[in-house]
Design a protein around this motif. Structure first.
Motif, PDB file in Angstrom:
ATOM      1  N   GLU A  81      -7.410   1.130  -0.987  1.00 38.56           N
ATOM      2  CA  GLU A  81      -7.325   2.146  -0.037  1.00 38.56           C
ATOM      3  C   GLU A  81      -7.367   1.616   1.624  1.00 38.56           C
ATOM      4  OE1 GLU A  81      -9.584   1.851  -2.459  1.00 38.56           O
ATOM      5  OE2 GLU A  81      -8.289   3.334  -3.788  1.00 38.56           O
ATOM      6  N   THR A  84      -3.784   0.375   2.721  1.00 35.60           N
ATOM      7  CA  THR A  84      -2.685   1.425   2.483  1.00 35.60           C
ATOM      8  C   THR A  84      -2.019   1.673   3.843  1.00 35.60           C
ATOM      9  OG1 THR A  84      -3.844   2.769   0.901  1.00 35.60           O
ATOM     10  CG2 THR A  84      -2.381   3.745   1.997  1.00 35.60           C
ATOM     11  N   MET A  92       1.646  -3.272  -2.580  1.00 39.68           N
ATOM     12  CA  MET A  92       0.316  -2.904  -2.992  1.00 39.68           C
ATOM     13  C   MET A  92      -0.031  -3.374  -4.087  1.00 39.68           C
ATOM     14  SD  MET A  92      -1.122  -1.119  -0.610  1.00 39.68           S
ATOM     15  CE  MET A  92      -2.591  -0.612  -1.619  1.00 39.68           C
TER      16      MET A  92
END
Length: 119
Positions: A81, A84, A92
């Motif tokens: 997170e 991101t 990712m």
């Protein structure tokens, strides 16, 4: 085979698999088989077998008793997170490899197990 895939896919997603295969399993396999060839040149076959299998079995024991029970405390929660907005979406999977490092290590050792035991 199925356990390692299920563990990775359910915890970090299938996007981890290419990064694991390319940047974790491949270098580890090359290193392991380099050391294996050195052992074959210098040790009797029974010793080579035990020296090759012992680290893998030791890791499985360590994973079962220490790493898996404590994975929630050992994984850097929220890393994906946090990354991101910084890292492109295509990378990712690499972030999740690091975020779920204990499961990534298990996947790598499970891949090695198949190669070492069969050979």
């Amino acid at each position: 085979q199925n356990l390692k895939d299920a563990l990775i896919i359910t915890t970090g997603g299938a996007e981890m698999l290419p990064f694991l295969a390319s940047y974790v399993v491949l270098p580890t396999s090359l290193t392991f088989f380099y050391l294996y060839s050195k052992m074959c040149a210098n040790l009797p076959p029974t010793q080579v077998f035990y020296y090759a299998i012992t680290p893998l079995v030791a890791f499985y024991a360590f994973f079962t008793t220490v790493l898996y029970p404590a994975h929630a405390a050992l994984h850097p929660a929220g890393l994906s997170e946090l990354a991101t907005g910084i890292i492109p979406i295509g990378l990712m999977g690499a972030v999740r490899v690091v975020e779920n490092w204990t499961f990534s290590a298990f996947f790598c050792v499970a891949e090695l197990w198949g190669s070492v035991v069969i050979s």
